[in-house]
Write a protein that holds these residues in place. Structure first.
Motif, PDB file in Angstrom:
ATOM      1  N   GLY A 156       0.822  -1.220   0.000  1.00  3.35           N
ATOM      2  CA  GLY A 156       0.000   0.000   0.000  1.00  3.35           C
ATOM      3  C   GLY A 156       0.847   1.259   0.000  1.00  3.35           C
ATOM      4  O   GLY A 156       0.545   2.226  -0.699  1.00  3.35           O
ATOM      5  N   ALA A 157       1.946   1.223   0.760  1.00  2.00           N
ATOM      6  CA  ALA A 157       2.772   2.429   0.876  1.00  2.00           C
ATOM      7  C   ALA A 157       3.565   2.691  -0.388  1.00  2.00           C
ATOM      8  O   ALA A 157       4.000   3.810  -0.629  1.00  2.00           O
ATOM      9  N   VAL A 158       3.764   1.655  -1.224  1.00  2.00           N
ATOM     10  CA  VAL A 158       4.498   1.865  -2.473  1.00  2.00           C
ATOM     11  C   VAL A 158       3.529   2.133  -3.631  1.00  2.00           C
ATOM     12  O   VAL A 158       3.618   3.141  -4.317  1.00  2.00           O
ATOM     13  N   ILE A 159       2.583   1.210  -3.808  1.00  2.00           N
ATOM     14  CA  ILE A 159       1.705   1.323  -4.980  1.00  2.00           C
ATOM     15  C   ILE A 159       0.734   2.504  -4.855  1.00  2.00           C
ATOM     16  O   ILE A 159       0.455   3.197  -5.826  1.00  2.00           O
ATOM     17  N   GLY A 160       0.240   2.761  -3.652  1.00  2.00           N
ATOM     18  CA  GLY A 160      -0.702   3.881  -3.452  1.00  2.00           C
ATOM     19  C   GLY A 160      -0.141   5.206  -3.950  1.00  2.00           C
ATOM     20  O   GLY A 160      -0.683   5.802  -4.883  1.00  2.00           O
ATOM     21  N   PRO A 161       0.961   5.675  -3.373  1.00  2.00           N
ATOM     22  CA  PRO A 161       1.518   6.949  -3.825  1.00  2.00           C
ATOM     23  C   PRO A 161       2.004   6.900  -5.267  1.00  2.00           C
ATOM     24  O   PRO A 161       1.905   7.903  -5.976  1.00  2.00           O
ATOM     25  N   ALA A 162       2.513   5.729  -5.707  1.00  2.00           N
ATOM     26  CA  ALA A 162       3.021   5.649  -7.078  1.00  2.00           C
ATOM     27  C   ALA A 162       1.892   5.923  -8.074  1.00  2.00           C
ATOM     28  O   ALA A 162       2.023   6.744  -8.977  1.00  2.00           O
ATOM     29  N   ALA A 206       7.039   9.635  -9.361  1.00  2.00           N
ATOM     30  CA  ALA A 206       7.699  10.810  -9.932  1.00  2.00           C
ATOM     31  C   ALA A 206       8.428  10.458 -11.221  1.00  2.00           C
ATOM     32  O   ALA A 206       8.517  11.271 -12.123  1.00  2.00           O
ATOM     33  N   LEU A 207       8.931   9.229 -11.301  1.00  2.00           N
ATOM     34  CA  LEU A 207       9.794   8.886 -12.434  1.00  2.00           C
ATOM     35  C   LEU A 207       9.062   8.257 -13.612  1.00  2.00           C
ATOM     36  O   LEU A 207       9.501   8.401 -14.747  1.00  2.00           O
ATOM     37  N   SER A 221       4.181   7.573 -17.501  1.00  2.00           N
ATOM     38  CA  SER A 221       2.731   7.698 -17.501  1.00  2.00           C
ATOM     39  C   SER A 221       2.130   6.702 -16.524  1.00  2.00           C
ATOM     40  O   SER A 221       2.783   5.730 -16.141  1.00  2.00           O
ATOM     41  N   SER A 222       0.876   6.946 -16.139  1.00  2.00           N
ATOM     42  CA  SER A 222       0.250   6.089 -15.133  1.00  2.00           C
ATOM     43  C   SER A 222       0.091   4.663 -15.649  1.00  2.00           C
ATOM     44  O   SER A 222       0.052   3.708 -14.875  1.00  2.00           O
ATOM     45  N   GLN A 223       0.015   4.530 -16.971  1.00  2.00           N
ATOM     46  CA  GLN A 223      -0.114   3.182 -17.525  1.00  2.00           C
ATOM     47  C   GLN A 223       1.148   2.356 -17.313  1.00  2.00           C
ATOM     48  O   GLN A 223       1.145   1.137 -17.433  1.00  2.00           O
ATOM     49  N   LYS A 224       2.248   3.053 -17.002  1.00  2.00           N
ATOM     50  CA  LYS A 224       3.515   2.349 -16.830  1.00  2.00           C
ATOM     51  C   LYS A 224       3.772   1.959 -15.385  1.00  2.00           C
ATOM     52  O   LYS A 224       4.749   1.284 -15.101  1.00  2.00           O
ATOM     53  N   VAL A 225       2.913   2.413 -14.453  1.00  2.00           N
ATOM     54  CA  VAL A 225       3.139   2.087 -13.043  1.00  2.00           C
ATOM     55  C   VAL A 225       3.107   0.577 -12.864  1.00  2.00           C
ATOM     56  O   VAL A 225       3.880   0.015 -12.101  1.00  2.00           O
ATOM     57  N   GLY A 226       2.238  -0.094 -13.601  1.00  2.00           N
ATOM     58  CA  GLY A 226       2.135  -1.546 -13.524  1.00  2.00           C
ATOM     59  C   GLY A 226       3.483  -2.212 -13.699  1.00  2.00           C
ATOM     60  O   GLY A 226       3.924  -2.978 -12.850  1.00  2.00           O
ATOM     61  N   THR A 227       4.171  -1.868 -14.799  1.00  2.00           N
ATOM     62  CA  THR A 227       5.451  -2.506 -15.077  1.00  2.00           C
ATOM     63  C   THR A 227       6.556  -2.001 -14.152  1.00  2.00           C
ATOM     64  O   THR A 227       7.319  -2.780 -13.622  1.00  2.00           O
ATOM     65  N   TRP A 228       6.628  -0.697 -13.982  1.00  2.00           N
ATOM     66  CA  TRP A 228       7.739  -0.111 -13.243  1.00  2.00           C
ATOM     67  C   TRP A 228       7.594  -0.298 -11.737  1.00  2.00           C
ATOM     68  O   TRP A 228       8.572  -0.393 -11.031  1.00  2.00           O
ATOM     69  N   GLY A 229       6.361  -0.299 -11.277  1.00  2.00           N
ATOM     70  CA  GLY A 229       6.135  -0.314  -9.845  1.00  2.00           C
ATOM     71  C   GLY A 229       5.787  -1.685  -9.316  1.00  2.00           C
ATOM     72  O   GLY A 229       6.375  -2.182  -8.356  1.00  2.00           O
ATOM     73  N   MET A 230       4.826  -2.317  -9.966  1.00  2.00           N
ATOM     74  CA  MET A 230       4.304  -3.581  -9.483  1.00  2.00           C
ATOM     75  C   MET A 230       5.380  -4.662  -9.494  1.00  2.00           C
ATOM     76  O   MET A 230       5.539  -5.402  -8.539  1.00  2.00           O
ATOM     77  N   LEU A 231       6.145  -4.726 -10.583  1.00  2.00           N
ATOM     78  CA  LEU A 231       7.103  -5.817 -10.762  1.00  2.00           C
ATOM     79  C   LEU A 231       8.150  -5.886  -9.647  1.00  2.00           C
ATOM     80  O   LEU A 231       8.305  -6.926  -9.011  1.00  2.00           O
ATOM     81  N   PRO A 232       8.871  -4.788  -9.384  1.00  2.00           N
ATOM     82  CA  PRO A 232       9.854  -4.863  -8.301  1.00  2.00           C
ATOM     83  C   PRO A 232       9.210  -5.176  -6.943  1.00  2.00           C
ATOM     84  O   PRO A 232       9.792  -5.921  -6.150  1.00  2.00           O
ATOM     85  N   VAL A 233       8.013  -4.634  -6.717  1.00  2.00           N
ATOM     86  CA  VAL A 233       7.362  -4.888  -5.432  1.00  2.00           C
ATOM     87  C   VAL A 233       6.992  -6.361  -5.313  1.00  2.00           C
ATOM     88  O   VAL A 233       7.223  -7.000  -4.285  1.00  2.00           O
ATOM     89  N   MET A 234       6.453  -6.919  -6.402  1.00  2.00           N
ATOM     90  CA  MET A 234       6.102  -8.335  -6.412  1.00  2.00           C
ATOM     91  C   MET A 234       7.338  -9.186  -6.152  1.00  2.00           C
ATOM     92  O   MET A 234       7.312 -10.148  -5.390  1.00  2.00           O
ATOM     93  N   LEU A 290      13.552  14.449  -5.938  1.00  2.00           N
ATOM     94  CA  LEU A 290      12.838  13.865  -7.081  1.00  2.00           C
ATOM     95  C   LEU A 290      11.529  14.598  -7.347  1.00  2.00           C
ATOM     96  O   LEU A 290      11.179  14.873  -8.488  1.00  2.00           O
ATOM     97  N   LEU A 291      10.806  14.900  -6.260  1.00  2.00           N
ATOM     98  CA  LEU A 291       9.508  15.553  -6.428  1.00  2.00           C
ATOM     99  C   LEU A 291       9.684  16.954  -7.006  1.00  2.00           C
ATOM    100  O   LEU A 291       8.915  17.373  -7.868  1.00  2.00           O
ATOM    101  N   ARG A 292      10.709  17.660  -6.539  1.00  2.00           N
ATOM    102  CA  ARG A 292      10.947  19.001  -7.072  1.00  2.00           C
ATOM    103  C   ARG A 292      11.286  18.920  -8.557  1.00  2.00           C
ATOM    104  O   ARG A 292      10.799  19.707  -9.366  1.00  2.00           O
ATOM    105  N   ARG A 293      12.114  17.942  -8.907  1.00  2.00           N
ATOM    106  CA  ARG A 293      12.500  17.774 -10.305  1.00  2.00           C
ATOM    107  C   ARG A 293      11.268  17.491 -11.165  1.00  2.00           C
ATOM    108  O   ARG A 293      11.069  18.055 -12.222  1.00  2.00           O
TER     109      ARG A 293
END
Lengths: 286, 321
Positions: free
Chosen positions: A77-83, A168-169, A172-185, A261-264
């Motif tokens: 939740g703490a990773v995927i939610g904000p991502a 931040a990185l 697009s939101s469609q990419k959160v699945g690949t970029w975010g979900m995979l490492p967390v899984m 990162l957020l400022r950038r």
């Protein structure tokens, strides 16, 4: 009122914004559905295996696995939610809206922090309440709740920066699945939550222990289980100080790196991007 | 408050390059306090880029930009409090209501309230002003495109900005909403002394609202004039149509009135259905855009450069029509 410090004023607006977003979220059927789904999956799994004994501990599976599941859900939740939130709100203009008002971004991020932290509460409650009704011997000693509290706080501080960074990185939101979900899984699967870490190759065991997910699970187990259960862990100990050190270390790194990162990210936001993102999403739906 | 002659927005040799494509190749203009200025130009001319640079949302490649005495690219939060922004595309906060969103974003301006300029605007008054009172407590995702746009405008002015930037503010407005928006802009300019820069594709709108127009083409400002002054630049292009017997005639002439007089002197009663249509802003604009799109940007820039009120006879280039 005009004598107020604009920064503190903005942070105050942000915290109220987070509370408001939380209120909207718990009232939304979509979010309720998500909570109920995770609760059914987690409690259902524990219920089906309620009579299995975990080898080497003399404890039943629900007792051992519940704290691990809670740890995993917090990390998740703490990773995927904000991502997701950041990636989406970068695209739909929420972030830019705040960039256009004085100290608006400070308020926005204060709001995100408030909202994302609060969102973990119903997530915990929907699993804890039925679990305590259905299973016995979940909490070995009431003092464990104190441990639960600091493990969660430290765990959230250690993992949420990952979510913010992914949000931040990602382009697009469609990419959160690949970029975010995979490492967390990957981290979750190798975190020793579903099976003991000792069964992994030695190098993987070292890698996994560098990241906060494993320690979040270990900390939660140390809170719920009797001390005798520590025998099943690496080194036969709860390694409390190591838990504090790793989670605290990630929290410090996160607190230093995330604002940069957020400022950038915020600096690069333009209205044209939102237009482009809308066109892209229309394309995607077609 | 500034005096009337103060320059509030200024660009000098403003340039923007994306990859190897120059979108802006030297944009110069000034806007004085209290002016309402329209930025016109064909699609892709760089209107949004220009306005985003001035808003501080985009970093220019070269040149200078000054808004309210600060460089927008490095502007302070205090500067933000004095500017208002309405972007082209927004679809955020779907679960919020207009009242909640407007009240919350307005709240950020409260520390910047001064006795002369109380900030922010009262939420209810502002909702009333933009005609959203009835929808104030509905979720934003139930609003129509035009209603959402009105909310954008309300958010843009909630902090009582001294300078307001609007990028195609009336896209999706019905005629009545458009008229109400025009009234609002005039009031902002007259009552609050707000300096306004807006982009639009609607020439009637530009003509109605703007005290001055800037036409952006070929990466430069090719015209900087009042609506009247701009229209007069192709005054040589008055169109005269008439019928004689069964035949219909049409001609573009320098002086429509003189031409009609001659026509009657020669043909007398045979002339029927006479129409003398003086060139309008649209004619100037279309001529300009066609020049630009045919790849004659420099010719177009030359054609429309120069001081306002330039005599028509000096224009030796005829726009191809």
């Amino acid at each position: 009122m005009s004598a107020t410090n604009p920064v503190m004023h903005a942070v105050g607006i942000g915290v109220r914004r987070g509370l408001g977003e939380f209120g909207k979220s718990v009232r939304s059927t979509q979010d309720q559905g998500f909570y109920i789904f995770t609760a059914l999956a987690a409690v259902g799994y524990l219920y089906l295996r309620r009579d299995s004994e975990v080898e080497g501990t003399g404890l039943l599976l629900p007792s051992v696995t519940l704290p691990s599941i809670l740890g995993l859900l917090i990390a998740f939740g703490a990773v995927i939610g904000p991502a997701y939130a950041l990636a989406m709100e970068k695209e739909d203009g929420t972030l830019l809206r705040h960039k256009a008002v004085p100290h608006g971004l400070k308020g926005y991020f204060a709001g995100q922090l408030t909202f994302q932290s609060l969102s973990l509460v119903p997530q915990m409650v929907v699993i804890l309440v039925p679990s305590f009704l259905l299973f016995d011997d979940l909490m070995d000693h009431p003092s464990g709740w104190l441990t639960v509290t600091w493990v969660i706080v430290l765990g959230v501080l250690a993992t949420m920066p990952f979510g913010m960074a992914i949000g931040a990185l990602v382009p697009s939101s469609q990419k959160v699945g690949t970029w975010g979900m995979l490492p967390v899984m990957l981290l979750a699967g190798t975190s020793g939550i579903f099976y003991p870490l000792q069964r992994l190759w030695d190098w993987a065991e070292v890698v996994v222990q560098c990241f906060p997910v494993y320690w979040l699970g270990l900390g939660m187990r140390s809170a719920f289980l009797p001390d005798s259960a520590a025998d099943a862990e690496i080194g036969g100990s709860w390694r409390t100080w190591e838990t504090v050190a790793v989670l605290g270390g990630w929290a410090v790194v996160g607190a230093l790196v995330t604002p940069v990162l957020l400022r950038r990210m915020a600096r690069r936001q333009t209205g044209s991007q939102i237009e482009a993102a809308r066109d892209a999403s229309l394309q995607w739906v077609k | 408050m500034e005096t009337v002659d103060d320059v509030v927005v200024e660009t000098r040799d403003l340039r923007m390059r994306y990859g190897d494509k120059d979108v802006l190749s030297g944009v110069d203009f000034e806007i004085r306090a209290g002016e309402v200025v329209c930025l016109l130009g064909p699609n892709g001319a760089g209107k949004t880029t220009t306005i985003e640079i001035l808003e501080g949302f985009r970093i220019r490649s070269a040149g200078e930009a000054v808004v309210l005495g600060e460089d927008p690219a490095a502007a302070s939060e205090d500067w933000r409090a004095r500017t208002g922004v309405v972007l082209q595309s927004w679809r955020d906060h779907p679960r919020w209501t207009p009242r909640q969103l407007l009240a919350q974003l307005g709240e950020y301006y409260r520390p910047y309230s001064t006795p002369e300029r109380a900030r922010p605007h009262d939420t209810d008054d502002l909702l009333e002003t933009v005609g959203l009172s009835r929808l104030a407590d509905q979720k934003i995702n139930t609003l129509s495109g035009g209603q959402r746009r009105r909310l954008d405008v309300a958010i843009g002015i909630v902090g009582r900005p001294e300078v307001l930037f609007l990028d195609e503010p009336t896209a999706g407005f019905d005629p009545q909403a458009r008229r109400e928006f025009h009234d609002l802009i005039r009031r902002l300019s007259a009552v609050d002394g707000t300096t306004i820069l807006l982009t639009t594709h609607d020439l009637d709108e530009a003509e109605r609202l703007a005290s001055r127009m800037l036409v952006l083409a070929g990466g430069r400002i090719v015209a900087d004039d009042t609506a009247d002054g701009l229209a007069r630049r192709v005054a040589g292009e008055t169109e005269v149509r008439w019928r004689r017997g069964e035949e219909v005639f049409a001609e573009r002439v320098a002086d429509g009135t003189a031409f009609a007089r001659d026509l009657f002197a020669v043909h007398g009663d045979e002339i029927r259905d006479l129409e003398v249509r003086p060139s309008r802003l649209e004619d100037t604009y279309i001529a300009l855009v066609q020049q630009h799109e045919a790849g004659h940007a420099d010719a177009a820039a030359r054609l429309f450069a120069g001081a306002s009120g330039q005599p028509a006879t000096e224009l030796d280039q005829e726009p191809s029509r």
